[in-house]
Design an enzyme around this catalytic site. Structure first.
Site, mmCIF file in Angstrom:
data_model
loop_
_atom_site.group_PDB
_atom_site.id
_atom_site.type_symbol
_atom_site.label_atom_id
_atom_site.label_comp_id
_atom_site.label_asym_id
_atom_site.label_seq_id
_atom_site.Cartn_x
_atom_site.Cartn_y
_atom_site.Cartn_z
ATOM 1 N N ASN A 285 16.961 20.163 -8.695
ATOM 2 C CA ASN A 285 17.581 20.962 -9.826
ATOM 3 C C ASN A 285 16.990 22.612 -9.441
ATOM 4 O OD1 ASN A 285 17.552 22.461 -12.413
ATOM 5 N ND2 ASN A 285 15.735 21.303 -13.133
ATOM 6 N N TRP A 286 18.162 23.098 -9.093
ATOM 7 C CA TRP A 286 17.948 24.490 -8.659
ATOM 8 C C TRP A 286 17.424 25.597 -9.549
ATOM 9 C CZ3 TRP A 286 22.415 25.688 -4.694
ATOM 10 C CH2 TRP A 286 22.313 24.782 -3.535
ATOM 11 N N LYS A 287 17.423 25.206 -11.015
ATOM 12 C CA LYS A 287 17.352 25.958 -11.825
ATOM 13 C C LYS A 287 17.953 27.457 -11.782
ATOM 14 C CE LYS A 287 12.683 23.474 -12.373
ATOM 15 N NZ LYS A 287 11.278 23.640 -12.929
ATOM 16 N N HIS B 163 16.195 18.957 -20.696
ATOM 17 C CA HIS B 163 15.037 19.357 -19.608
ATOM 18 C C HIS B 163 14.276 20.298 -20.470
ATOM 19 C CE1 HIS B 163 12.940 21.533 -16.521
ATOM 20 N NE2 HIS B 163 13.611 20.762 -15.717
ATOM 21 N N GLU C 21 12.442 22.650 -20.097
ATOM 22 C CA GLU C 21 12.716 24.133 -19.930
ATOM 23 C C GLU C 21 13.489 24.793 -21.169
ATOM 24 O OE1 GLU C 21 13.035 24.858 -15.883
ATOM 25 O OE2 GLU C 21 11.089 24.355 -15.356
ATOM 26 N N GLU D 243 9.756 13.368 -17.130
ATOM 27 C CA GLU D 243 9.066 14.621 -16.551
ATOM 28 C C GLU D 243 7.901 14.782 -17.327
ATOM 29 O OE1 GLU D 243 11.946 16.741 -14.006
ATOM 30 O OE2 GLU D 243 12.408 17.277 -15.841
ATOM 31 N N GLY E 225 6.541 22.281 -12.361
ATOM 32 C CA GLY E 225 6.376 23.568 -11.727
ATOM 33 C C GLY E 225 4.913 23.846 -11.552
ATOM 34 N N SER F 282 6.716 18.027 -9.852
ATOM 35 C CA SER F 282 6.058 18.591 -8.813
ATOM 36 C C SER F 282 6.125 17.312 -7.692
ATOM 37 C CB SER F 282 4.550 19.029 -8.890
ATOM 38 O OG SER F 282 4.424 20.169 -9.612
ATOM 39 N N GLY G 269 12.433 19.942 -8.463
ATOM 40 C CA GLY G 269 12.724 21.323 -8.819
ATOM 41 C C GLY G 269 12.464 22.351 -7.464
ATOM 42 N N GLY G 270 10.978 23.030 -7.395
ATOM 43 C CA GLY G 270 10.824 23.657 -6.165
ATOM 44 C C GLY G 270 11.070 23.109 -4.975
HETATM 45 C C1 PEP Z 1 12.311 20.012 -12.669
HETATM 46 O O1 PEP Z 1 12.673 20.846 -12.732
HETATM 47 O O2 PEP Z 1 12.807 19.143 -13.319
HETATM 48 C C2 PEP Z 1 10.914 19.898 -12.141
HETATM 49 C C3 PEP Z 1 10.474 18.587 -12.030
HETATM 50 O O3 PEP Z 1 10.252 21.151 -11.346
HETATM 51 P P1 PEP Z 1 9.328 20.887 -10.076
HETATM 52 O O4 PEP Z 1 9.679 19.821 -9.109
HETATM 53 O O5 PEP Z 1 9.295 22.265 -9.760
HETATM 54 O O6 PEP Z 1 8.010 20.581 -10.790
#
Ligand code: PEP
Length: 253
Positions: A12-14, A98, A100, A170, A176, A215, A236-237
């Site tokens: 997930n590049w956000k 999601h 966010e 999640e 994050g 994470s 994500g990251g």
């Molecule tokens: C996400 O964006 O769904 C996520 C899990 O981010 P991260 O891996 O950065 O925690």
């Protein structure tokens, strides 16, 4: 329960990457990975990059995903992009709900259910993201929270619709933050969620991919992905570096 489920490793590049960075990142993911029997690779890119990245992923083993879409096909919704428009970009997957978007863009259960339904109507596989806050976990209501989030979608589309969908668990406190659920904590939630889904339909429950997100990185993915009920990751990251993302993929399948 048998476990014939493929692992899905989803990036997930956000709201990250310029056009050239996106092209570079996708090109690296494509060039440095090979298809696997037991796992699939997906990148969920910003909407403006779908056309560019779609050209790169076409006819490769990499699936293409979007991070959001409006349930109406068209109309007076300034700034929005409809799920049906995504179809023209060979989008395979759509993230819905999601945390966010739930927190910052008013995506409540009702809206999430409509987006999920719109994805299915357009032949796109929805990934339903669910998760509890730290406060809810500490209150011991994690499962109730997740069940409420999933039930809103079941009420809209029926349990059978989940044969063409995935779920991403999640925990909000792990997204994050660098704070990951332990493999045992995540496995327990995935197991309980699957058991609860089996009360609706055992076959759907057995077949559905339940991804973990929060994470996940190159250092912790191996243990998380080895859990019986963790069928992949929403990342994500760590998906913004091809090397880290593909290290995670190396542990899958
Ligand atoms: C996400 O964006 O769904 C996520 C899990 O981010 P991260 O891996 O950065 O925690």
């Amino acid at each position: 329960m048998s476990n014939l489920r493929k692992k899905l490793i989803a990036g997930n590049w956000k709201m990250n990457t310029s056009r050239s960075e996106a092209i570079q990142l996708a090109s690296n993911v494509i060039a440095d990975s090979l298809p696997k029997e037991g796992a699939e690779l997906l990148i969920c890119v910003p909407l403006v990059h779908l056309a560019d990245i779609g050209k790169l992923t076409a006819n490769t083993h990499i699936k293409l995903g979007a991070q959001d879409g409006h349930w109406e096909s068209n109309g007076a919704f300034t700034g929005e992009v409809s799920v049906s428009m995504l179809k023209d970009y060979q989008v395979d997957y759509l993230l819905v709900g999601h945390s966010e978007r739930r927190e910052m863009f008013a995506d409540d259960d009702a809206r999430v259910a409509k987006k999920f339904a719109a994805a299915l109507k357009n032949g796109i596989t929805p990934i339903l993201c669910i998760g509890e806050s730290l406060e809810q976990r500490e209150q011991g209501v994690t499962l109730e929270v997740l069940q409420t989030q999933v039930k809103a979608v079941i009420d809209e589309v029926g349990i059978e619709a989940f044969s063409d969908a995935a779920i991403a668990y999640e925990p909000i406190w792990a997204i994050g933050t660098g704070r990951t659920a332990t493999p045992e904590q995540a496995q327990e939630v995935h197991f309980e969620l699957r058991r609860w889904l089996a009360e609706y339909n055992p076959e759907i429950a057995d077949g559905i991919q339940i991804l973990y997100g929060g994470s996940m990185n190159a250092a912790n993915a191996d243990e998380l992905l080895s859990q019986n009920d963790i069928d992949g990751g929403l990342i994500g990251g760590a998906s913004l570096k091809a090397e880290d993302f593909l290290t995670i993929y190396s542990f899958a399948g």
